[in-house]
Design an enzyme around this catalytic site. Structure first.
Site, short mmCIF file in Angstrom:
data_model
loop_
_atom_site.label_atom_id
_atom_site.label_comp_id
_atom_site.label_asym_id
_atom_site.label_seq_id
_atom_site.Cartn_x
_atom_site.Cartn_y
_atom_site.Cartn_z
N ARG A 1 33.78 33.04 35.52
CA ARG A 1 33.58 34.38 34.90
C ARG A 1 32.25 34.44 34.13
O ARG A 1 32.16 35.00 33.03
CB ARG A 1 34.72 34.73 33.94
CG ARG A 1 36.10 34.68 34.53
CD ARG A 1 36.34 35.74 35.61
NE ARG A 1 37.73 35.73 35.98
CZ ARG A 1 38.25 35.00 36.97
NH1 ARG A 1 37.46 34.22 37.72
NH2 ARG A 1 39.53 35.05 37.23
N SER B 1 41.41 41.79 31.64
CA SER B 1 41.62 40.68 30.69
C SER B 1 40.61 40.78 29.56
O SER B 1 39.40 40.88 29.82
CB SER B 1 41.42 39.34 31.40
OG SER B 1 42.26 39.24 32.50
N GLU C 1 35.90 38.47 27.08
CA GLU C 1 35.34 38.54 28.44
C GLU C 1 34.40 39.75 28.67
O GLU C 1 33.31 39.58 29.21
CB GLU C 1 36.47 38.55 29.48
CG GLU C 1 35.92 38.47 30.88
CD GLU C 1 37.00 38.46 31.95
OE1 GLU C 1 37.63 37.41 32.12
OE2 GLU C 1 37.18 39.50 32.62
P1 FAD Z 1 30.33 47.44 34.01
O1 FAD Z 1 31.51 47.35 33.11
O2 FAD Z 1 29.70 48.77 34.18
O3 FAD Z 1 29.23 46.41 33.51
C1 FAD Z 1 29.58 45.09 33.14
C2 FAD Z 1 28.29 44.35 32.74
O4 FAD Z 1 27.45 44.23 33.89
C3 FAD Z 1 27.45 45.10 31.71
O5 FAD Z 1 26.80 44.13 30.93
C4 FAD Z 1 26.43 45.85 32.56
O6 FAD Z 1 25.21 46.11 31.87
C5 FAD Z 1 26.20 44.88 33.69
N1 FAD Z 1 25.85 45.53 34.97
C6 FAD Z 1 26.63 46.37 35.68
N2 FAD Z 1 26.00 46.70 36.82
C7 FAD Z 1 24.81 46.07 36.81
C8 FAD Z 1 23.71 46.04 37.71
N3 FAD Z 1 23.71 46.72 38.86
N4 FAD Z 1 22.63 45.27 37.37
C9 FAD Z 1 22.62 44.57 36.21
N5 FAD Z 1 23.63 44.58 35.31
C10 FAD Z 1 24.71 45.32 35.63
N6 FAD Z 1 37.32 41.02 36.63
C11 FAD Z 1 37.51 39.89 37.35
O7 FAD Z 1 36.62 39.03 37.42
N7 FAD Z 1 38.67 39.67 38.03
C12 FAD Z 1 39.69 40.56 38.01
O8 FAD Z 1 40.70 40.33 38.64
C13 FAD Z 1 39.52 41.75 37.25
N8 FAD Z 1 40.53 42.65 37.17
C14 FAD Z 1 40.37 43.77 36.41
C15 FAD Z 1 41.42 44.67 36.31
C16 FAD Z 1 41.31 45.81 35.54
C17 FAD Z 1 42.47 46.77 35.45
C18 FAD Z 1 40.10 46.08 34.86
C19 FAD Z 1 39.95 47.34 34.06
C20 FAD Z 1 39.04 45.18 34.94
C21 FAD Z 1 39.17 44.01 35.70
N9 FAD Z 1 38.13 43.07 35.81
C22 FAD Z 1 38.30 41.94 36.56
C23 FAD Z 1 36.86 43.28 35.07
C24 FAD Z 1 35.85 44.19 35.83
O9 FAD Z 1 36.50 45.04 36.73
C25 FAD Z 1 34.80 43.39 36.58
O10 FAD Z 1 34.10 42.55 35.71
C26 FAD Z 1 33.79 44.28 37.31
O11 FAD Z 1 32.93 43.51 38.09
C27 FAD Z 1 32.96 45.16 36.37
O12 FAD Z 1 32.26 46.09 37.16
P2 FAD Z 1 31.65 47.41 36.55
O13 FAD Z 1 30.81 48.04 37.61
O14 FAD Z 1 32.70 48.25 35.96
O15 FAD Z 1 30.70 46.81 35.42
P1 NAP Z 2 48.89 34.95 36.47
O1 NAP Z 2 49.16 34.82 37.90
O2 NAP Z 2 49.96 35.42 35.55
O3 NAP Z 2 48.34 33.54 35.93
C1 NAP Z 2 47.93 33.41 34.57
C2 NAP Z 2 46.64 32.62 34.52
O4 NAP Z 2 46.90 31.35 35.04
C3 NAP Z 2 45.54 33.25 35.34
O5 NAP Z 2 44.57 33.73 34.46
C4 NAP Z 2 45.03 32.16 36.27
O6 NAP Z 2 43.68 31.79 36.06
C5 NAP Z 2 45.85 30.95 35.90
N1 NAP Z 2 46.43 30.36 37.13
C6 NAP Z 2 47.58 30.70 37.73
N2 NAP Z 2 47.81 29.89 38.77
C7 NAP Z 2 46.77 29.04 38.85
C8 NAP Z 2 46.45 27.96 39.71
N3 NAP Z 2 47.26 27.57 40.69
N4 NAP Z 2 45.30 27.30 39.50
C9 NAP Z 2 44.50 27.66 38.51
N5 NAP Z 2 44.74 28.68 37.66
C10 NAP Z 2 45.87 29.35 37.81
O7 NAP Z 2 47.60 35.85 36.24
P2 NAP Z 2 47.43 37.42 36.14
O8 NAP Z 2 47.06 37.75 34.76
O9 NAP Z 2 48.57 38.13 36.81
O10 NAP Z 2 46.13 37.62 37.05
C11 NAP Z 2 46.14 37.34 38.43
C12 NAP Z 2 44.74 37.06 38.90
O11 NAP Z 2 43.93 38.22 38.72
C13 NAP Z 2 44.05 35.94 38.13
O12 NAP Z 2 43.23 35.22 39.02
C14 NAP Z 2 43.21 36.67 37.11
O13 NAP Z 2 42.02 35.98 36.78
C15 NAP Z 2 42.86 37.96 37.84
N6 NAP Z 2 42.73 39.08 36.88
C16 NAP Z 2 41.58 39.13 36.17
C17 NAP Z 2 41.38 40.17 35.27
C18 NAP Z 2 40.08 40.29 34.50
O14 NAP Z 2 39.84 41.31 33.91
N7 NAP Z 2 39.26 39.27 34.51
C19 NAP Z 2 42.35 41.15 35.10
C20 NAP Z 2 43.51 41.02 35.82
C21 NAP Z 2 43.70 39.98 36.73
P3 NAP Z 2 42.43 32.57 36.70
O15 NAP Z 2 42.28 33.76 35.84
O16 NAP Z 2 41.34 31.58 36.52
O17 NAP Z 2 42.73 32.87 38.11
#
Ligand code: FAD
Ligand code: NAP
Length: 339
Positions: free
Chosen positions: A163, A237, A335
């Site tokens: 991340r 998250s 995050e």
């Molecule tokens: P923004 O929020 O608009 O920007 C994020 C950052 O990136 C800011 O610093 C911005 O300045 C910069 N940025 C954006 N676009 C550019 C560009 N073109 N050039 C340079 N900088 C830029 N993330 C995960 O990793 N895994 C998940 O499973 C996940 N699940 C999510 C679920 C939900 C319900 C929500 C709300 C979010 C989730 N996220 C997750 C977080 C998010 O969706 C991601 O990080 C996504 O990539 C952000 O994209 P955005 O276009 O909305 O970025």
């Molecule tokens: P989950 O399945 O309830 O698991 C909880 C956490 O445990 C996750 O964050 C995941 O890490 C870790 N995990 C579970 N199984 C694993 C394995 N076998 N090996 C290593 N790590 C493991 O998670 P959840 O909240 O429902 O999310 C599901 C997936 O969507 C996750 O990968 C999570 O990262 C992603 N997600 C991300 C965001 C965001 O905003 N970043 C939001 C929603 C969901 P990891 O996060 O490293 O996978």
């Protein structure tokens, strides 16, 4: 070319936490080559610049006194190798995942339904259900604000990590991504080792899943657990899963028999931040009377049920960080990117 800005634009509908701050100037960037002129405008007026994609990973704490550039450039190009794709930064990420599946380009399906744009995917090396963006990454192109030139960065330049990437560190706010090139696979091989995904497919009676089955499963799991930002504003998250030393994990596991932990290749241990929050009683909790809650189905997601202010979001997060530090001796990192 003349660029037109909106003045004093509310950003409430441009960030998924629905924080109602405004931008002094707002520009919807539909052509990459407009970028130098937009940036010159900001430089001449000595104004800061904020890049927004879908606003799903930012916390906007106050009115932005400069130029907000919303990345809205569109387009997907296949190279001679049909699984090598160059995608404009403003394309919707989930739209790309579905497009790829429909065009026999496989690999992205575990990353279904992640909100936001393609251009933001490298910023935190998005990941979910056992797959990370960097696995498909070839290169990206964008505007380097320091050298004032277009630049192409390869994988080793981007310092992808969990991340994280160079764009959240040395190049934070200094490099504007306008297109991304990804290499996908023409082999419909599903990756479904992630426990929740595996269980879902088994329960659904799918023993030999195809990528489309994986995408549908991920969508269904996400919809059952995660609040939809259109219904309940959130940025996913709120904290990263902390990574700690194996010795510390062992001590914690002695104290908390059900500690959720995952060994990672460098010998350290990743803890589930959501588990820590749940143990500490934050699941479903409201912060003061601000309308901010840690979600009752997914403790790691902060939701804005009212008209919360950005600073209240930070105060809430700080309170939780302190509590987790006091209880477990573990430091939680926020995050989303704070502005
Ligand atoms: P923004 O929020 O608009 O920007 C994020 C950052 O990136 C800011 O610093 C911005 O300045 C910069 N940025 C954006 N676009 C550019 C560009 N073109 N050039 C340079 N900088 C830029 N993330 C995960 O990793 N895994 C998940 O499973 C996940 N699940 C999510 C679920 C939900 C319900 C929500 C709300 C979010 C989730 N996220 C997750 C977080 C998010 O969706 C991601 O990080 C996504 O990539 C952000 O994209 P955005 O276009 O909305 O970025
Ligand atoms: P989950 O399945 O309830 O698991 C909880 C956490 O445990 C996750 O964050 C995941 O890490 C870790 N995990 C579970 N199984 C694993 C394995 N076998 N090996 C290593 N790590 C493991 O998670 P959840 O909240 O429902 O999310 C599901 C997936 O969507 C996750 O990968 C999570 O990262 C992603 N997600 C991300 C965001 C965001 O905003 N970043 C939001 C929603 C969901 P990891 O996060 O490293 O996978």
């Amino acid at each position: 070319m003349t660029v037109n800005f909106a003045a004093d634009q509310s950003l409430k509908s441009y960030n998924t936490l629905a924080i109602n701050v405004s931008a002094r100037y707002f520009y919807n960037l539909t052509e990459a080559d407009q970028l130098p002129e937009v940036l010159t405008f900001a430089e001449e007026k000595n104004l800061p610049v904020l890049i927004l994609g879908g606003g799903s990973n930012v916390v906007l704490t106050k009115d932005f006194p400069g130029v907000v550039i919303k990345i809205a450039v569109r387009g997907i190009t296949h190279h001679d190798d049909k699984t090598l794709l160059t995608i404009a930064a403003g394309e919707n990420w989930h739209g790309l995942v579905i497009y790829c599946l429909q065009n026999n380009c496989y690999g992205l399906e575990n990353l279904s339904l992640i909100p936001g744009t393609v251009g933001a995917a490298p910023i935190q090396n998005i990941g979910a259900y056992g797959v990370e963006f960097e696995q498909f990454f070839v290169s990206l192109t964008g505007w380097d604000r320091e050298t004032k030139q277009w630049r192409t960065l390869k994988k080793t330049d981007c310092q992808f990590d969990y991340r994280d990437s160079i764009f959240k560190n040395q190049l934070k706010d200094k490099f504007i991504i306008t297109e991304v090139t990804l290499k996908l696979s023409d082999q419909p091989k599903a990756v479904c080792d992630y426990p929740a995904l595996k269980d879902y497919l088994l329960t659904s009676g799918i023993s030999e899943p195809l990528p489309m089955d994986v995408s549908e499963a991920v969508i269904a799991i996400r919809q059952s657990k995660l609040p939809d930002p259109n219904q309940l504003p959130n940025v996913g998250s709120f904290f990263k899963n902390p990574v700690i030393d194996a010795e510390q994990a062992e001590l914690l596991a002695e104290k908390y028999r059900n500690l959720v932990q995952f060994p990672i290749p460098n010998g350290q241990v990743k803890l589930a931040a959501g588990w820590l929050l749940e143990q500490a009683g934050w699941k479903g909790k409201e912060y003061k009377n601000e309308g901010l809650f840690m979600h009752d189905r997914q403790s790691l997601v902060m939701v804005n049920k009212g008209v919360a202010e950005g600073m209240a979001v930070i105060d809430f997060a700080t309170t939780i960080q302190q509590d987790i530090q006091d209880r477990f001796g573990v430091s939680l990192e926020i995050e989303p990117v704070i502005y």
